[in-house]
Design a protein around this motif. Sequence first.
Motif, mmCIF file in Angstrom:
data_model
loop_
_atom_site.group_PDB
_atom_site.id
_atom_site.type_symbol
_atom_site.label_atom_id
_atom_site.label_comp_id
_atom_site.label_asym_id
_atom_site.label_seq_id
_atom_site.Cartn_x
_atom_site.Cartn_y
_atom_site.Cartn_z
ATOM 1 N N HIS A 60 1.154 -0.821 -0.044
ATOM 2 C CA HIS A 60 -0.194 0.144 0.130
ATOM 3 C C HIS A 60 0.583 1.555 0.028
ATOM 4 N N ARG A 61 2.185 0.897 0.611
ATOM 5 C CA ARG A 61 3.572 2.196 0.066
ATOM 6 C C ARG A 61 3.277 2.600 -1.434
ATOM 7 N N TYR A 62 3.010 1.670 -1.930
ATOM 8 C CA TYR A 62 3.057 1.947 -3.491
ATOM 9 C C TYR A 62 2.162 2.513 -4.269
ATOM 10 N N THR A 63 0.795 2.086 -3.949
ATOM 11 C CA THR A 63 -0.295 2.316 -4.668
ATOM 12 C C THR A 63 -2.055 1.944 -3.927
ATOM 13 N N PRO A 64 -2.618 2.231 -4.063
ATOM 14 C CA PRO A 64 -3.637 1.985 -3.210
ATOM 15 C C PRO A 64 -4.920 0.595 -4.433
ATOM 16 N N GLN A 65 -4.678 0.316 -5.547
ATOM 17 C CA GLN A 65 -5.179 -0.188 -6.461
ATOM 18 C C GLN A 65 -4.385 -1.892 -6.356
ATOM 19 N N ILE A 66 -4.473 -2.773 -5.322
ATOM 20 C CA ILE A 66 -4.437 -3.680 -4.734
ATOM 21 C C ILE A 66 -5.842 -4.910 -4.873
ATOM 22 N N GLU A 67 -4.954 -5.856 -5.410
ATOM 23 C CA GLU A 67 -6.127 -6.643 -5.628
ATOM 24 C C GLU A 67 -5.551 -7.818 -4.545
ATOM 25 N N PRO A 68 -5.829 -8.588 -3.609
ATOM 26 C CA PRO A 68 -5.399 -9.727 -2.637
ATOM 27 C C PRO A 68 -6.180 -10.637 -3.081
ATOM 28 N N LEU A 69 -5.135 -11.825 -3.469
ATOM 29 C CA LEU A 69 -5.865 -13.077 -4.417
ATOM 30 C C LEU A 69 -5.692 -14.475 -2.496
ATOM 31 N N SER A 70 -4.262 -14.377 -2.137
ATOM 32 C CA SER A 70 -4.690 -15.391 -1.087
ATOM 33 C C SER A 70 -3.348 -13.793 0.116
ATOM 34 N N LEU A 71 -2.818 -15.311 1.333
ATOM 35 C CA LEU A 71 -2.014 -14.562 2.079
ATOM 36 C C LEU A 71 -0.787 -14.151 1.367
ATOM 37 N N ASP A 72 -1.138 -14.468 0.209
ATOM 38 C CA ASP A 72 0.834 -14.933 -0.352
ATOM 39 C C ASP A 72 0.624 -14.381 -1.763
ATOM 40 N N GLU A 73 0.054 -13.462 -2.049
ATOM 41 C CA GLU A 73 -0.184 -13.158 -3.775
ATOM 42 C C GLU A 73 -1.436 -11.971 -3.779
ATOM 43 N N GLY A 77 -2.195 -13.109 -25.869
ATOM 44 C CA GLY A 77 -1.472 -12.082 -25.129
ATOM 45 C C GLY A 77 -2.966 -10.541 -24.605
ATOM 46 N N VAL A 78 -3.561 -11.053 -24.714
ATOM 47 C CA VAL A 78 -4.852 -10.256 -24.504
ATOM 48 C C VAL A 78 -5.913 -10.631 -23.051
ATOM 49 N N ASP A 79 -5.926 -9.938 -22.646
ATOM 50 C CA ASP A 79 -6.261 -10.077 -21.108
ATOM 51 C C ASP A 79 -6.725 -9.018 -21.192
ATOM 52 N N ASP A 80 -8.266 -8.416 -20.604
ATOM 53 C CA ASP A 80 -8.808 -7.282 -20.651
ATOM 54 C C ASP A 80 -8.938 -7.097 -18.753
ATOM 55 N N ARG A 81 -8.657 -7.856 -17.711
ATOM 56 C CA ARG A 81 -8.955 -8.180 -16.422
ATOM 57 C C ARG A 81 -8.173 -6.537 -15.883
ATOM 58 N N ARG A 82 -9.565 -5.628 -14.601
ATOM 59 C CA ARG A 82 -8.786 -4.853 -14.534
ATOM 60 C C ARG A 82 -8.223 -5.176 -12.961
ATOM 61 N N VAL A 83 -7.439 -4.916 -11.952
ATOM 62 C CA VAL A 83 -7.360 -4.955 -10.965
ATOM 63 C C VAL A 83 -8.335 -4.487 -9.706
ATOM 64 N N VAL A 84 -9.332 -4.522 -9.541
ATOM 65 C CA VAL A 84 -10.423 -3.796 -8.681
ATOM 66 C C VAL A 84 -9.876 -4.072 -6.800
ATOM 67 N N PRO A 85 -9.171 -3.124 -6.223
ATOM 68 C CA PRO A 85 -9.210 -3.172 -5.176
ATOM 69 C C PRO A 85 -10.649 -3.304 -3.715
ATOM 70 N N ASP A 86 -10.650 -3.594 -2.907
ATOM 71 C CA ASP A 86 -11.338 -3.822 -2.209
ATOM 72 C C ASP A 86 -12.840 -2.751 -2.422
ATOM 73 N N HIS A 116 -11.782 -14.642 -2.126
ATOM 74 C CA HIS A 116 -10.487 -15.775 -2.127
ATOM 75 C C HIS A 116 -10.472 -16.715 -2.350
ATOM 76 N N GLU A 117 -8.962 -16.993 -3.066
ATOM 77 C CA GLU A 117 -9.417 -18.306 -3.592
ATOM 78 C C GLU A 117 -8.045 -18.559 -3.838
ATOM 79 N N THR A 118 -7.796 -19.593 -3.831
ATOM 80 C CA THR A 118 -6.546 -20.377 -3.563
ATOM 81 C C THR A 118 -6.148 -21.787 -4.881
#
Length: 386
Positions: A89-102, A226-235, A243-245
């Motif tokens: 979060h120091r570098y961007t508020p645009q964060i989408e957590p996937l699990s505990l480690d990614e 190389g096409v993937d139009d999904r965006r990062v979705v913050p909470d 959450h998924e693993t």
Amino acid sequence: MIQHVDMDAFYASVEMRDRPELRGKPVIVGGTAEGRGVVAAASYEARRFGVHSAMPAGRALKLCPQAIVIKPRMGRYAEVSDQIQNILHRYTPQIEPLSLDEAFLDVTGSISLFGPPEEIARRIKEDIRDELQLVASVGVAPNKFLAKLASDLEKPDALVVVDPVRIQEFLDPLPVSRLWGVGRVTQKEIARMGVETIGEFRRLSQREVEERFGKHGESLWLLAQGVDDRRVVPDREAKSISHETTFAVDLRSREILRGRLLELTDLVGQRLRRQQVVGRTVQLKLRYADFSTITRSTTLAAPTSVTNEIWLAAAELFENKLPARRLEVRLIGVGVQQLSAAGDHPRTLFEDPAHEKQSGADRVSDHIRAKFGKLALRRGATLGEE
């Protein structure tokens, strides 16, 4: 520019950091010293013997008899995960957590503050290493698919950047199994077409691929371009919180799957309360060994952010709503949908005492965790945790 931050051998790395005498030794997290249960994580020293996550512990110990087996400490891993999130979060508020480690990060708006995306990735890796004594791999690319693929290519301690103008040069030599959604069955079918690499698959016509694989083929063909139009979705923008693993190999143990589902449910509940929202629909997601994906959902009587209420719904879906087929699971996830602000649902005259009790327990546990860390409190038998 998107980044995928993935911690290397996360559970095992935390254990080796907390217990320096384990460093440089083959460590298995999960299972028992007698060979029962399933491996949750393995250090790279153990992986050299062929040990990997989701492997039966008995087989792992046959491959690596000298391995040190450690019981998982999910509370500890969740605590360290929060510390990692604070760094991100120091570098961007645009964060989408996937699990505990990614997690996925969109750093497009951060470039003017911190420099090029590669520099941001380098700083994130250095902060995690210097402050937490852990190693992260980071992939940097124009979209989610490429970023996640990049982070996994040169583990451990990877920093791989995909140049936006050299995407096909990056993708073409890779095996077609690197495409999301290509499992063993699909890979065999593609091999029958004389195709082994993403470049060879890319050069097939979209119509030919769709005729062979249907709707799934369209998705595979676009990824090969190389096409993937999904965006990062913050909470804060999410229409659902989930959450998924994904497991390295197919998981067959119902007990282990329930444990992972419980872990994910706890994370979803915490995020709902942190965002001060409630949800009414609980959804379970499973992806099987053949990459077929099913979802099951149930609508609650009232919106909630109470972890135990979400868990009871998710566990019911898991136990009683899955198709009658062999349990070989590659991915499991849980989510809550139909979100609304918690304040939009005022207290009624006759509150459910059980709901009030669990809600109060969540508030207390969230406060204690925020003040003293995840290790200060763990869930009890109500959620089936030891």
